[in-house]
Write a protein that holds these residues in place. Structure first.
Motif, PDB file in Angstrom:
ATOM      1  N   VAL A   1       0.923  -1.240   0.034  1.00 29.62           N
ATOM      2  CA  VAL A   1      -0.004   0.097   0.007  1.00 29.62           C
ATOM      3  C   VAL A   1       0.867   1.282  -0.198  1.00 29.62           C
ATOM      4  O   VAL A   1       1.959   0.964   0.610  1.00 29.62           O
ATOM      5  CB  VAL A   1      -0.986   0.174   0.976  1.00 29.62           C
ATOM      6  CG1 VAL A   1      -1.989  -0.779   1.151  1.00 29.62           C
ATOM      7  CG2 VAL A   1      -0.112  -0.108   2.569  1.00 29.62           C
ATOM      8  N   GLU A   2       0.433   2.482  -0.592  1.00 27.90           N
ATOM      9  CA  GLU A   2       1.018   3.641  -0.397  1.00 27.90           C
ATOM     10  C   GLU A   2       0.193   4.439   0.604  1.00 27.90           C
ATOM     11  O   GLU A   2       0.978   4.845   1.409  1.00 27.90           O
ATOM     12  CB  GLU A   2       0.730   4.367  -1.708  1.00 27.90           C
ATOM     13  CG  GLU A   2       1.568   3.771  -2.847  1.00 27.90           C
ATOM     14  CD  GLU A   2       3.049   3.751  -2.788  1.00 27.90           C
ATOM     15  OE1 GLU A   2       3.818   4.703  -2.186  1.00 27.90           O
ATOM     16  OE2 GLU A   2       3.998   2.777  -3.362  1.00 27.90           O
ATOM     17  N   LYS A   3      -1.149   4.233   0.528  1.00 24.97           N
ATOM     18  CA  LYS A   3      -1.824   4.924   1.647  1.00 24.97           C
ATOM     19  C   LYS A   3      -2.704   3.875   2.172  1.00 24.97           C
ATOM     20  O   LYS A   3      -3.548   3.287   1.553  1.00 24.97           O
ATOM     21  CB  LYS A   3      -2.544   6.144   1.078  1.00 24.97           C
ATOM     22  CG  LYS A   3      -1.733   7.370   0.720  1.00 24.97           C
ATOM     23  CD  LYS A   3      -2.606   8.344  -0.086  1.00 24.97           C
ATOM     24  CE  LYS A   3      -1.887   9.476  -0.789  1.00 24.97           C
ATOM     25  NZ  LYS A   3      -2.387  10.379  -1.611  1.00 24.97           N
ATOM     26  N   ASP A   4      -2.430   3.709   3.322  1.00 22.32           N
ATOM     27  CA  ASP A   4      -3.325   2.934   4.084  1.00 22.32           C
ATOM     28  C   ASP A   4      -4.823   3.001   4.088  1.00 22.32           C
ATOM     29  O   ASP A   4      -5.730   2.071   4.215  1.00 22.32           O
ATOM     30  CB  ASP A   4      -2.954   2.734   5.545  1.00 22.32           C
ATOM     31  CG  ASP A   4      -1.530   2.155   6.024  1.00 22.32           C
ATOM     32  OD1 ASP A   4      -0.546   2.927   5.418  1.00 22.32           O
ATOM     33  OD2 ASP A   4      -1.304   0.999   6.346  1.00 22.32           O
ATOM     34  N   ASP A   5      -5.209   4.368   4.175  1.00 18.43           N
ATOM     35  CA  ASP A   5      -6.440   4.837   4.102  1.00 18.43           C
ATOM     36  C   ASP A   5      -7.130   4.269   2.780  1.00 18.43           C
ATOM     37  O   ASP A   5      -8.355   3.855   2.970  1.00 18.43           O
ATOM     38  CB  ASP A   5      -6.807   6.386   4.039  1.00 18.43           C
ATOM     39  CG  ASP A   5      -6.432   7.092   5.444  1.00 18.43           C
ATOM     40  OD1 ASP A   5      -6.608   6.443   6.289  1.00 18.43           O
ATOM     41  OD2 ASP A   5      -5.617   7.924   5.268  1.00 18.43           O
ATOM     42  N   GLU A   6      -6.479   4.076   1.724  1.00 18.65           N
ATOM     43  CA  GLU A   6      -7.093   3.471   0.502  1.00 18.65           C
ATOM     44  C   GLU A   6      -7.599   1.990   0.604  1.00 18.65           C
ATOM     45  O   GLU A   6      -8.530   1.593   0.228  1.00 18.65           O
ATOM     46  CB  GLU A   6      -6.109   3.700  -0.697  1.00 18.65           C
ATOM     47  CG  GLU A   6      -5.897   5.102  -1.018  1.00 18.65           C
ATOM     48  CD  GLU A   6      -4.945   5.234  -2.046  1.00 18.65           C
ATOM     49  OE1 GLU A   6      -4.691   6.093  -2.813  1.00 18.65           O
ATOM     50  OE2 GLU A   6      -4.056   4.110  -2.281  1.00 18.65           O
TER      51      GLU A   6
ATOM     52  N   LEU B   1     -14.080  -1.318   3.233  1.00 19.43           N
ATOM     53  CA  LEU B   1     -15.528  -0.724   3.634  1.00 19.43           C
ATOM     54  C   LEU B   1     -16.287  -0.615   2.478  1.00 19.43           C
ATOM     55  O   LEU B   1     -17.550  -1.014   2.418  1.00 19.43           O
ATOM     56  CB  LEU B   1     -15.453   0.699   4.178  1.00 19.43           C
ATOM     57  CG  LEU B   1     -14.979   0.789   5.389  1.00 19.43           C
ATOM     58  CD1 LEU B   1     -14.566   2.206   5.867  1.00 19.43           C
ATOM     59  CD2 LEU B   1     -16.196   0.436   6.584  1.00 19.43           C
ATOM     60  N   LEU B   2     -15.678  -0.653   1.241  1.00 26.28           N
ATOM     61  CA  LEU B   2     -16.663  -0.641   0.019  1.00 26.28           C
ATOM     62  C   LEU B   2     -16.920  -1.993  -0.414  1.00 26.28           C
ATOM     63  O   LEU B   2     -18.282  -2.482  -0.603  1.00 26.28           O
ATOM     64  CB  LEU B   2     -15.859  -0.058  -1.241  1.00 26.28           C
ATOM     65  CG  LEU B   2     -15.797   1.455  -1.196  1.00 26.28           C
ATOM     66  CD1 LEU B   2     -14.643   2.155  -2.114  1.00 26.28           C
ATOM     67  CD2 LEU B   2     -17.265   2.179  -1.391  1.00 26.28           C
TER      68      LEU B   2
ATOM     69  N   GLY C   1     -20.475  -4.590  -0.883  1.00 21.15           N
ATOM     70  CA  GLY C   1     -20.601  -4.797  -2.737  1.00 21.15           C
ATOM     71  C   GLY C   1     -20.069  -4.024  -3.546  1.00 21.15           C
ATOM     72  O   GLY C   1     -20.128  -4.162  -4.568  1.00 21.15           O
ATOM     73  N   LYS C   2     -19.411  -3.119  -3.255  1.00 25.23           N
ATOM     74  CA  LYS C   2     -18.777  -1.908  -4.326  1.00 25.23           C
ATOM     75  C   LYS C   2     -17.372  -2.407  -4.363  1.00 25.23           C
ATOM     76  O   LYS C   2     -16.554  -2.893  -3.237  1.00 25.23           O
ATOM     77  CB  LYS C   2     -18.978  -0.622  -3.814  1.00 25.23           C
ATOM     78  CG  LYS C   2     -20.230  -0.206  -3.613  1.00 25.23           C
ATOM     79  CD  LYS C   2     -20.605   1.227  -3.028  1.00 25.23           C
ATOM     80  CE  LYS C   2     -22.162   1.329  -2.709  1.00 25.23           C
ATOM     81  NZ  LYS C   2     -22.238   2.567  -1.757  1.00 25.23           N
ATOM     82  N   ALA C   3     -16.560  -1.778  -5.245  1.00 23.71           N
ATOM     83  CA  ALA C   3     -15.222  -1.958  -5.573  1.00 23.71           C
ATOM     84  C   ALA C   3     -14.272  -0.713  -5.634  1.00 23.71           C
ATOM     85  O   ALA C   3     -14.713   0.292  -5.782  1.00 23.71           O
ATOM     86  CB  ALA C   3     -15.066  -2.531  -7.214  1.00 23.71           C
TER      87      ALA C   3
END
Lengths: 398, 113
Positions: free
Chosen positions: A189-194, A200-201, A205-207
Motif C-alpha cells: 500500500v501507498e496509503k493505508d486509508d485507501e 469498507l466498499l 458490495g462495491k469495488a
C-alpha cells in the motif's frame, strides 16, 4: 522462565547455566546480554551512590512545578502502580510510549469497542491472519511460529500448510511479506486509508482501489468463524483516521465473518501500563493528575513541544532515540531523571541516573502480554535494587 | 572513473522501521531499483537533507527498503530528520557525498547547541 524481551512474553524459555533454549534472537540478546552496557548511579555525569542519586531525584521532583513521569513499559505491574501513585502524589503528568505507539488500539480493545482475543485462541482457531504495518519477523520473532501462522492448533491441525491464510499489508516488502507465499497474500500500500476504504466498499458490495485483493481476502474470511488482524506501528502512522479503521473491523464482523483485533506488539509490559492506569483513572495514557483527565495535549511529546514540563522522570525507555529533533532539543533543556538498568542515549544526557534491575531477569513481578493475559515472572535472580524499591524510596522522599 | 550520479540530487521516500539489523548504525537501506537508477553501491555515503537538516549515512543496498525508496532504522539519525507530522515516513533529498557518515556524537552536539 518468561522472556521479557518483547510483548510476546514467551513462557517456554529455559536457561540452564549459560545455555538459553527456545528464545528468539531478541530474547537471547535480552537474557544473555543482561550484564552488558549497565548503567551506573550518576548525578550530572559524576558517579555517586544509588542513595545519593535517589536523593537528588527526590530533590528535583520536589522543586519541579510541572514534572512528568514517562516510560514504564518495560517494568512490572507493581512498579507501574507505584509510579502512578507517585504521579498522583505529585499531581503531575504520566504517560508512556503507547501515546505515540499503539495506545489507541489497546484503548479500543480495553474499552471493548472492538472485538479482541488471546494469542492462545489465535493459535488454536485462527484461519485468516492479517499483519498490517507490522514486521513480526524482526520485531516479534516467535509471534508467527508460536501463536499465529505456523503452529498447528486445535481447530487448525494442518497449520500453515492448509489451515491458515496469511495476509501482510505494508509499504515495503518486509521479511514477513517475503514469507507470504503459499495460502497468502502481500498487499503493498501507498496509503493505508485507501485499503481501509476498499474494505469498507467491498463489504457493501462495491469495488475500491484494492477491490480484487480485498474480495479474495473477505472470501477467505467467510470460510472461518475466527480471523484475526494484528495492527502494527506502520498502520498507526499510515492511517489518517483510526475511527474509520475501527469502523472497518466492526463492519467486517457484522457483514462478513468474525474478525478480532490485536496489537502486533510493543515493549514487554506496555499493555500492563495501559491496563493499570485505566483501572485507576479510566484512561490508558497521557493523564494529568492535576487536571484529572487525559488529553492529546498531555502526551509526552506535546508537553515537550509546548514547553509545559520542567522535569521528567524517565523509566526504562530511551525517548532521545525516538523524539523528533525539534522536540528532543526541548527535552534537553529540562531536568532529566532516568531509572534504567542499561545505559541509553537518554541516560547519557540525564541529570540523574538510577540503575535498576531488568524485570523478568533480575527481579520478579507481573506483566501483561500484548493480548491482555497476565504472567507472573520467574527471574533468574533477585537483585536488591529494583524499580519497586526505587519508587518506594522516591514516594517516601517526596 | 567519473560517475554522473555524483552530481545528481534526487528526492526519495524514506521509511523508518523498528527492529532492523544495525539499528544503531548510521545506515540507510536503499532499494536495488533506486540504487541502479542513481548508481549507488554498498558503502557509498549519501547526504540526506530535509529542510535545514542534513546528515550523512552509509548506503546498504537492500530489498527490505521500499521499492524506489529508502529505509532508515528507528534511531537518532531517523529522529533527527523527522518531525511530528511525518514521524515515521517522509520525503528527503539524497546526494552522493565524499564526507564521512555522521556520528552519534555529532547529533548529540547539535542537540546541545
Amino acid at each position: 522462565m518468561i522472556c521479557t524481551g518483547c510483548s510476546c512474553l514467551c513462557n517456554d524459555v529455559v536457561v540452564n547455566g549459560t545455555r538459553i533454549m527456545n528464545a528468539c534472537i531478541k530474547g537471547y540478546r535480552h537474557i544473555a546480554g543482561a550484564k552488558e552496557n549497565r548503567s551506573e548511579a550518576k548525578i550530572e555525569n559524576r558517579t555517586v551512590s544509588i542513595d545519593e542519586a535517589i536523593e537528588k531525584a527526590i530533590e528535583i521532583l520536589k522543586n519541579s512545578r510541572n514534572p512528568i513521569i514517562f516510560g514504564l513499559d518495560t517494568t512490572t505491574l507493581e512498579a507501574q502502580s507505584l509510579a502512578i501513585r507517585l504521579a498522583e502524589k505529585l499531581e503531575c503528568y504520566i504517560d508512556d510510549n503507547s501515546s505515540f505507539c499503539l495506545g489507541e488500539i489497546v484503548e479500543a480493545i480495553i474499552k471493548k469497542d472492538v472485538p479482541s482475543t488471546t494469542l492462545d485462541d489465535v493459535r488454536n482457531k485462527a484461519y485468516v491472519v492479517i499483519y498490517w504495518g507490522a514486521n513480526p519477523y524482526t520485531s516479534l520473532p516467535r509471534h508467527m511460529s508460536k501463536f499465529t501462522y505456523y503452529p498447528r492448533g486445535e481447530k487448525r491441525p494442518r497449520g500453515y500448510e492448509e489451515d491458515r491464510y496469511l495476509v501482510v499489508v505494508d509499504v515495503r516488502k518486509s521479511e514477513t511479506a517475503m514469507l507470504a507465499k503459499k495460502n497468502a497474500k502481500f498487499l503493498k500500500v501507498e496509503k493505508d486509508d485507501e485499503l481501509v476504504d476498499s474494505f469498507l466498499l467491498a463489504v457493501d458490495g462495491k469495488a475500491g482501489k484494492f477491490g480484487s485483493e480485498v474480495g479474495v481476502i473477505l472470501k477467505e474470511m467467510k470460510k472461518s468463524d475466527f480471523n484475526v488482524l494484528f495492527a502494527g506501528l506502520g498502520l498507526k502512522y499510515g492511517i489518517s483516521n483510526m475511527d474509520r479503521f475501527f469502523e472497518m473491523i466492526k463492519k467486517i464482523n457484522e457483514k462478513v465473518a468474525p474478525l478480532y483485533l490485536l496489537p502486533a506488539g510493543f515493549h514487554a509490559n506496555m499493555r500492563g501500563f495501559n491496563e493499570t492506569l485505566f483501572e485507576k483513572t479510566g484512561f490508558v495514557n497521557k493523564y494529568s493528575f492535576r487536571e484529572k483527565r487525559s488529553e492529546k495535549e498531555f502526551e509526552f511529546m506535546e508537553l515537550l513541544k509546548k514547553e509545559c514540563v520542567d522535569a521528567a522522570l524517565i523509566v526504562g525507555t530511551d525517548p532521545l532515540k525516538s523524539l523528533p529533533f525539534e522536540i528532543a532539543k526541548k527535552f534537553m533543556k529540562i531536568k532529566k531523571i532516568v531509572i534504567d538498568p542499561k545505559t541509553s542515549l537518554t541516560s547519557k544526557v540525564a541529570d540523574v541516573v538510577i540503575p535498576s534491575a531488568i524485570s523478568g531477569v533480575e527481579c520478579g513481578g507481573k506483566m501483561v502480554r500484548s493480548d491482555g493475559v497476565r504472567f507472573k515472572l520467574e527471574p533468574l535472580e533477585e537483585k536488591e535494587i529494583n524499580d519497586v524499591l526505587i519508587f518506594k524510596k522516591i514516594l517516601e522522599g517526596v | 572513473m567519473l560517475r554522473i550520479s555524483k552530481f545528481m540530487k534526487f528526492e526519495a521516500e524514506v521509511v523508518v522501521a523498528r527492529d532492523v539489523i544495525f539499528e544503531n548504525d548510521s545506515l540507510i537501506l536503499v532499494h536495488p531499483n533506486l540504487a541502479k537508477i542513481y548508481g549507488l553501491r554498498d558503502g557509498n555515503v549519501l547526504e540526506i537533507s530535509r529542510g535545514d537538516k542534513i546528515i550523512n549515512l552509509r548506503v546498504k543496498i537492500s530489498e527490505k527498503a521500499p521499492e524506489n525508496g529508502c529505509l532508515i532504522p528507528n534511531n537518532i539519525f531517523a529522529s533527527y530528520l523527522c518531525d511530528t507530522q511525518n514521524f515515521k515516513r517522509f520525503k528527503a533529498f539524497l546526494e552522493l557525498s565524499d564526507s564521512k557518515a555522521t556520528e552519534l556524537e555529532e547529533i548529540i552536539r547539535r542537540l546541545r547547541e
